[in-house]
Design a protein around this motif. Structure first.
Motif, PDB file in Angstrom:
ATOM      1  N   ALA A 137      15.697  -2.527   0.112  1.00 24.60           N
ATOM      2  CA  ALA A 137      15.868  -2.438  -1.353  1.00 24.60           C
ATOM      3  C   ALA A 137      14.926  -3.570  -2.001  1.00 24.60           C
ATOM      4  CB  ALA A 137      17.476  -2.784  -1.666  1.00 24.60           C
ATOM      5  N   GLY A 138      14.489  -4.339  -1.151  1.00 21.38           N
ATOM      6  CA  GLY A 138      13.570  -5.430  -2.027  1.00 21.38           C
ATOM      7  C   GLY A 138      14.173  -6.900  -1.980  1.00 21.38           C
ATOM      8  N   LYS A 139      15.254  -7.111  -1.307  1.00 17.78           N
ATOM      9  CA  LYS A 139      15.970  -8.352  -1.397  1.00 17.78           C
ATOM     10  C   LYS A 139      15.060  -9.667  -0.834  1.00 17.78           C
ATOM     11  CE  LYS A 139      19.500  -7.001   0.887  1.00 17.78           C
ATOM     12  NZ  LYS A 139      19.067  -5.715   1.176  1.00 17.78           N
ATOM     13  N   SER A 140      14.786  -9.495   0.649  1.00 20.53           N
ATOM     14  CA  SER A 140      13.986 -10.166   1.161  1.00 20.53           C
ATOM     15  C   SER A 140      12.705 -10.523   0.483  1.00 20.53           C
ATOM     16  CB  SER A 140      13.776  -9.990   2.764  1.00 20.53           C
ATOM     17  OG  SER A 140      14.847  -9.627   3.290  1.00 20.53           O
ATOM     18  N   PRO A 193       0.689  -1.343  -0.014  1.00 24.31           N
ATOM     19  CA  PRO A 193      -0.102   0.115   0.082  1.00 24.31           C
ATOM     20  C   PRO A 193       0.829   1.520   0.035  1.00 24.31           C
ATOM     21  CG  PRO A 193      -0.940  -1.577   1.405  1.00 24.31           C
ATOM     22  CD  PRO A 193       0.304  -2.134   0.940  1.00 24.31           C
ATOM     23  N   SER A 194       1.969   1.262   0.769  1.00 28.08           N
ATOM     24  CA  SER A 194       2.800   2.334   0.662  1.00 28.08           C
ATOM     25  C   SER A 194       4.179   2.464  -0.044  1.00 28.08           C
ATOM     26  CB  SER A 194       2.892   2.550   2.454  1.00 28.08           C
ATOM     27  OG  SER A 194       3.831   1.667   2.682  1.00 28.08           O
ATOM     28  N   THR A 195       4.336   1.572  -0.671  1.00 31.95           N
ATOM     29  CA  THR A 195       5.706   1.445  -1.305  1.00 31.95           C
ATOM     30  C   THR A 195       5.697   0.242  -2.421  1.00 31.95           C
ATOM     31  OG1 THR A 195       8.038   1.242  -1.171  1.00 31.95           O
ATOM     32  CG2 THR A 195       6.866  -0.381   0.155  1.00 31.95           C
ATOM     33  N   THR A 196       6.766   0.370  -3.177  1.00 32.62           N
ATOM     34  CA  THR A 196       6.809  -0.579  -4.349  1.00 32.62           C
ATOM     35  C   THR A 196       8.100  -1.295  -3.901  1.00 32.62           C
ATOM     36  OG1 THR A 196       5.614   0.598  -6.088  1.00 32.62           O
ATOM     37  CG2 THR A 196       7.281  -1.209  -6.729  1.00 32.62           C
ATOM     38  N   ALA A 197       7.977  -2.888  -3.369  1.00 28.14           N
ATOM     39  CA  ALA A 197       9.350  -3.358  -2.968  1.00 28.14           C
ATOM     40  C   ALA A 197       9.948  -3.736  -4.247  1.00 28.14           C
ATOM     41  CB  ALA A 197       8.851  -4.597  -2.018  1.00 28.14           C
ATOM     42  N   ASP A 225      18.107  -1.566  -6.030  1.00 29.58           N
ATOM     43  CA  ASP A 225      17.985  -0.437  -5.428  1.00 29.58           C
ATOM     44  C   ASP A 225      16.617   0.247  -5.450  1.00 29.58           C
ATOM     45  OD1 ASP A 225      18.595   1.430  -3.292  1.00 29.58           O
ATOM     46  OD2 ASP A 225      18.963   3.184  -5.044  1.00 29.58           O
ATOM     47  N   GLY A 226      15.919   0.212  -4.372  1.00 25.04           N
ATOM     48  CA  GLY A 226      14.304   0.460  -4.379  1.00 25.04           C
ATOM     49  C   GLY A 226      13.662  -0.545  -5.052  1.00 25.04           C
ATOM     50  N   GLY A 227      13.964  -1.760  -5.322  1.00 23.64           N
ATOM     51  CA  GLY A 227      13.289  -2.738  -5.931  1.00 23.64           C
ATOM     52  C   GLY A 227      13.539  -2.780  -7.502  1.00 23.64           C
ATOM     53  N   THR A 228      14.479  -1.951  -7.954  1.00 27.81           N
ATOM     54  CA  THR A 228      14.982  -1.711  -9.241  1.00 27.81           C
ATOM     55  C   THR A 228      16.357  -2.446  -9.551  1.00 27.81           C
ATOM     56  OG1 THR A 228      13.505   0.236  -9.578  1.00 27.81           O
ATOM     57  CG2 THR A 228      15.236  -0.139 -11.406  1.00 27.81           C
ATOM     58  N   SER A 237       2.646  -8.442 -10.174  1.00 29.29           N
ATOM     59  CA  SER A 237       2.723  -8.718 -11.402  1.00 29.29           C
ATOM     60  C   SER A 237       3.798  -9.464 -11.823  1.00 29.29           C
ATOM     61  CB  SER A 237       2.327  -7.505 -12.413  1.00 29.29           C
ATOM     62  OG  SER A 237       3.093  -6.540 -12.173  1.00 29.29           O
ATOM     63  N   GLY A 238       3.988  -9.617 -13.106  1.00 28.55           N
ATOM     64  CA  GLY A 238       5.277 -10.324 -13.709  1.00 28.55           C
ATOM     65  C   GLY A 238       5.558 -11.870 -13.411  1.00 28.55           C
ATOM     66  N   ARG A 239       6.777 -12.490 -13.609  1.00 25.72           N
ATOM     67  CA  ARG A 239       6.685 -13.932 -13.500  1.00 25.72           C
ATOM     68  C   ARG A 239       8.006 -14.152 -12.953  1.00 25.72           C
ATOM     69  NH1 ARG A 239       5.751 -16.688 -19.397  1.00 25.72           N
ATOM     70  NH2 ARG A 239       7.597 -15.102 -19.719  1.00 25.72           N
TER      71      ARG A 239
END
Length: 302
Positions: free
Chosen positions: A39-42, A14-18, A208-211, A56-58
């Motif tokens: 950053a989205g690692k876990s 809801p508050s961020t894009t992992a 970084d930031g899921g990117t 979304s995505g695979r």
């Protein structure tokens, strides 16, 4: 063939894009997943294990779809969580045997595998002590042992050096490298400490930031630069002055001298300057980039 693949993988809260349209291929070996906390690692590991769903995505592990084949994937994967999650009132042997049985091993095989695995991680002599009395480093080894006990094809290790002192980090990193070198088990290792993974990883993925910022072999990350590092036994300032007077641009980096490697004559200039000052030449080599430097450059560019 890649053991892990993601395509446009996105996870939104809801508050961020992992994770933000993350596309990576992970080949066998020791693979470092690098990024700052948050950053989205876990999140990525939990999706790969089928414990969390993507927006979304695979994603696939061993060609198995994480949304459909979670149980089959977990049979072939060992997982070491980041946070302390060990029962304090049981021994390492009891706990690891239990985890081996949970993975489907028969009782006798579970006990044998537990003894072998605890020996491998350096806990054999302490295996009957309650885990609550273990140091942080010993607890990390118990978590590593339970990830390995069922002989997985890949282990996913989430911040395995957390809370360890420098000596403990070195020992843990050596154990992780041996998982691949001695047993052929691929290791996906997350860390926010970039220099650690530079030492043991065959391939590094930086997010970084899921990117995705960069994904490449470690050797490509730490490529040779066009600078020459010189270390002498004494009078480094005098050597630097001699090189400067010969038209060379020299910078001090602690006890080292760093020169722009403009041509092969740079080596001759260093030789002559060292001889002129009568000092010993300890080391002369091209400087290599470090992952931390490249990560910082990527963030600055972004």
């Amino acid at each position: 063939m890649p053991v892990i693949q993601t395509e446009e993988l996105t996870k939104q809260f809801p508050s961020t894009t992992a994770l933000d349209r993350l596309t990576i291929d992970v080949e066998p070996g020791v693979v470092g997943l690098v990024g700052a906390n948050g950053a989205g690692k876990s999140t990525l590991i939990k999706i790969l294990l089928g414990l969390s769903s993507a927006t979304s995505g695979r994603a696939s592990v061993f060609g198995l779809d994480v949304t459909k084949d979670g149980p089959r994937i977990r049979e072939r994967v060992g997982y070491m969580p980041e946070h302390d999650c060990l029962p304090a009132d049981v021994s390492a042997t009891e706990f690891v045997v239990h985890m081996a049985r949970m993975s489907g091993l028969p009782a006798n095989a579970a006990r044998e595998r537990t003894a072998d695995t605890l020996r491998h991680v350096g806990l054999y002599e302490e295996r009957y002590r309650p885990i609550g009395g273990y140091s942080t480093g010993m607890k990390q080894r118990v978590k590593l042992a339970q990830a390995l006990v069922h002989d997985p094809e890949i282990v996913m290790l989430d911040e395995p050096t957390n809370g360890l002192d420098p000596g403990g980090r070195d020992e843990m990193l050596l154990l992780i490298r041996r998982i691949w070198a001695d047993f052929g088990i691929t290791a996906l290792v997350t860390s926010h400490m970039l220099g650690e993974l530079e030492r043991i990883a065959d391939h590094v993925v930086i997010i970084d930031g899921g990117t995705l910022l960069q994904s490449s072999s470690t050797s490509e990350f730490t490529r040779t630069s066009q600078f020459l590092v010189v270390e002498v036994s004494g009078e480094a300032e005098a050597v630097a002055a001699t090189l400067s007077s010969a038209g060379r641009t020299v910078k001090r980096d602690g006890t080292q001298l760093v020169l722009s490697l403009d041509d092969d004559e740079t080596y001759d200039a260093v030789r002559d300057a060292v001889a002129a000052q009568g000092v010993g030449l300890i080391r002369m080599e091209q400087r290599r980039h470090h992952i931390a430097e490249l990560f910082g450059a990527e963030r600055a560019d972004g």
